[in-house]
Write a protein that holds these residues in place. Structure first.
Motif, PDB file in Angstrom:
ATOM      1  N   UNK B  54       0.810  -1.218   0.000  1.00 28.50           N
ATOM      2  CA  UNK B  54       0.000   0.000   0.000  1.00 28.50           C
ATOM      3  C   UNK B  54       0.842   1.267   0.000  1.00 28.50           C
ATOM      4  N   UNK B  55       2.128   1.090   0.101  1.00 31.12           N
ATOM      5  CA  UNK B  55       3.013   2.240   0.179  1.00 31.12           C
ATOM      6  C   UNK B  55       3.893   2.292  -1.052  1.00 31.12           C
ATOM      7  N   UNK B  56       3.503   3.096  -2.025  1.00 37.55           N
ATOM      8  CA  UNK B  56       4.253   3.171  -3.264  1.00 37.55           C
ATOM      9  C   UNK B  56       5.265   4.296  -3.288  1.00 37.55           C
ATOM     10  N   UNK B  57       5.443   4.939  -2.173  1.00 40.37           N
ATOM     11  CA  UNK B  57       6.446   5.999  -2.125  1.00 40.37           C
ATOM     12  C   UNK B  57       7.821   5.407  -2.280  1.00 40.37           C
ATOM     13  N   UNK B  58       8.632   6.090  -3.046  1.00 42.33           N
ATOM     14  CA  UNK B  58      10.014   5.657  -3.164  1.00 42.33           C
ATOM     15  C   UNK B  58      10.751   5.926  -1.865  1.00 42.33           C
ATOM     16  N   UNK B  59      11.754   5.121  -1.628  1.00 42.31           N
ATOM     17  CA  UNK B  59      12.508   5.254  -0.390  1.00 42.31           C
ATOM     18  C   UNK B  59      13.976   5.484  -0.699  1.00 42.31           C
ATOM     19  N   UNK B  60      14.579   6.345   0.098  1.00 41.67           N
ATOM     20  CA  UNK B  60      16.010   6.624  -0.059  1.00 41.67           C
ATOM     21  C   UNK B  60      16.673   6.450   1.294  1.00 41.67           C
ATOM     22  N   UNK B  61      17.797   5.743   1.266  1.00 42.84           N
ATOM     23  CA  UNK B  61      18.589   5.594   2.485  1.00 42.84           C
ATOM     24  C   UNK B  61      20.055   5.748   2.105  1.00 42.84           C
ATOM     25  N   UNK B  62      20.571   6.926   2.293  1.00 45.47           N
ATOM     26  CA  UNK B  62      21.956   7.176   1.900  1.00 45.47           C
ATOM     27  C   UNK B  62      22.137   7.032   0.400  1.00 45.47           C
ATOM     28  N   UNK B  63      23.015   6.131  -0.002  1.00 47.12           N
ATOM     29  CA  UNK B  63      23.257   5.911  -1.435  1.00 47.12           C
ATOM     30  C   UNK B  63      22.264   4.921  -2.048  1.00 47.12           C
ATOM     31  N   UNK B  64      21.434   4.341  -1.220  1.00 49.26           N
ATOM     32  CA  UNK B  64      20.473   3.342  -1.688  1.00 49.26           C
ATOM     33  C   UNK B  64      19.110   3.989  -1.917  1.00 49.26           C
ATOM     34  N   UNK B  65      18.445   3.574  -2.971  1.00 50.50           N
ATOM     35  CA  UNK B  65      17.068   4.011  -3.179  1.00 50.50           C
ATOM     36  C   UNK B  65      16.286   2.880  -3.831  1.00 50.50           C
ATOM     37  N   UNK B  66      14.989   2.889  -3.567  1.00 47.92           N
ATOM     38  CA  UNK B  66      14.114   1.841  -4.066  1.00 47.92           C
ATOM     39  C   UNK B  66      12.924   2.472  -4.768  1.00 47.92           C
ATOM     40  N   UNK B  67      12.598   1.935  -5.925  1.00 48.26           N
ATOM     41  CA  UNK B  67      11.487   2.425  -6.723  1.00 48.26           C
ATOM     42  C   UNK B  67      10.445   1.327  -6.846  1.00 48.26           C
ATOM     43  N   UNK B  68       9.302   1.534  -6.224  1.00 50.27           N
ATOM     44  CA  UNK B  68       8.222   0.546  -6.204  1.00 50.27           C
ATOM     45  C   UNK B  68       7.132   1.023  -7.156  1.00 50.27           C
ATOM     46  N   UNK B  69       6.830   0.228  -8.170  1.00 49.56           N
ATOM     47  CA  UNK B  69       5.781   0.579  -9.130  1.00 49.56           C
ATOM     48  C   UNK B  69       4.818  -0.592  -9.259  1.00 49.56           C
ATOM     49  N   UNK B  70       3.645  -0.445  -8.671  1.00 54.08           N
ATOM     50  CA  UNK B  70       2.639  -1.512  -8.739  1.00 54.08           C
ATOM     51  C   UNK B  70       2.176  -1.740 -10.165  1.00 54.08           C
ATOM     52  N   UNK B  71       2.122  -0.678 -10.954  1.00 51.96           N
ATOM     53  CA  UNK B  71       1.606  -0.805 -12.322  1.00 51.96           C
ATOM     54  C   UNK B  71       2.430  -1.763 -13.164  1.00 51.96           C
ATOM     55  N   UNK B  72       3.708  -1.842 -12.862  1.00 53.10           N
ATOM     56  CA  UNK B  72       4.585  -2.745 -13.614  1.00 53.10           C
ATOM     57  C   UNK B  72       5.078  -3.905 -12.748  1.00 53.10           C
ATOM     58  N   UNK B  73       4.535  -4.009 -11.523  1.00 52.19           N
ATOM     59  CA  UNK B  73       4.944  -5.075 -10.582  1.00 52.19           C
ATOM     60  C   UNK B  73       6.463  -5.118 -10.437  1.00 52.19           C
ATOM     61  N   UNK B  74       7.037  -3.965 -10.204  1.00 54.66           N
ATOM     62  CA  UNK B  74       8.491  -3.913 -10.076  1.00 54.66           C
ATOM     63  C   UNK B  74       8.900  -3.219  -8.778  1.00 54.66           C
TER      64      UNK B  74
END
Lengths: 112, 116
Positions: B54-74
């Motif tokens: 339910x949380x599609x916000x991207x997350x950043x932690x230092x040099x790491x980041x995550x991109x969650x896209x439900x539309x493409x299941x990625x």
């Protein structure tokens, strides 16, 4: 910090020997898991346990058994080791109802 | 059926480059969790992040980041300004809440080499 420990980092056994791999966690987690990791196959679940004396088969339980007599300890048993059980074995634990698993350092088992 | 695909088996980049590790998942559940773990040469899997469906916000932690896209299941993972210490195998994983068994399904992993 969650701490999961495994009894050995490296183990060498002979075909037909009975092998015990021990895993201990210190965070009072209900769930414990055993995986094996092989190149190209990723992590495969062998057995897991939700509570003391409870166990459930994972995806590849054949040739293995487990024991959970105490909440903090989950043992993987190879009744009669075979060369195709040469692998990296990883133990993990998690609190009940939360999915995040915390892993031990792994045991690299070689069966000759 | 639930499934996690990491199409990149192995990636090599030169230090300080940015690199993105791809993860595509399949699930019939509407409520699920996605994870990334790092396995350095020492062997222990280290938990990096858990994201709920339910949380599609991207997350950043230092040099790491995550991109969650439900539309493409990625659920892709980017390392910015990579360092040699980032060399490891990275696993993406999925857990379905309705399964009620707290199991995680792992992808086969992407081996990342950061070249000095």
């Amino acid at each position: 910090d969650v701490k999961v420990t495994q009894s050995s980092r490296y183990l060498v056994k002979r075909t037909g020997e009975k092998v015990f791999l021990e895993c201990v966690q210190d965070m009072d987690h209900e769930n414990m898991f055993w995986y094996r990791q092989d190149p190209g196959l990723g992590l495969r679940l062998i057995y897991f346990s939700y509570d003391v004396k409870m166990k459930e088969k994972g995806d590849i339980p054949e040739g293995y058994s487990v024991s959970r007599e105490k909440k903090e300890r989950f043992s993987l048993i190879l009744e009669s080791a075979s060369t195709n059980q040469t692998s990296m074995y990883l133990c993990a634990s998690s609190p009940l109802g939360t999915d995040t698993q915390y892993f031990g350092p792994g045991t690299r088992l070689t069966v000759l | 059926a639930q499934k996690v695909t990491q199409a990149q088996t192995e990636i090599s980049v030169v230090e300080k480059e940015d690199v993105t590790l791809d993860c595509v998942y399949e699930t019939r559940d509407t409520t699920y969790y996605l994870f990334w773990y790092k396995q350095p040469p020492s062997g222990e899997l280290v938990f990096l992040i858990r994201r709920n469906s339910f949380d599609e916000q991207n997350e950043i932690s230092g040099r790491y980041s995550w991109n969650f896209q439900k539309s493409t299941s990625s659920f892709n993972f980017t390392i910015t300004a990579s360092q040699v210490v980032d060399s490891a195998v990275y696993f993406c994983a999925l857990s379905e809440v309705m399964n009620r068994d707290d199991k995680i399904i792992f992808g086969k992993g992407t081996r990342l080499h950061i070249l000095p």
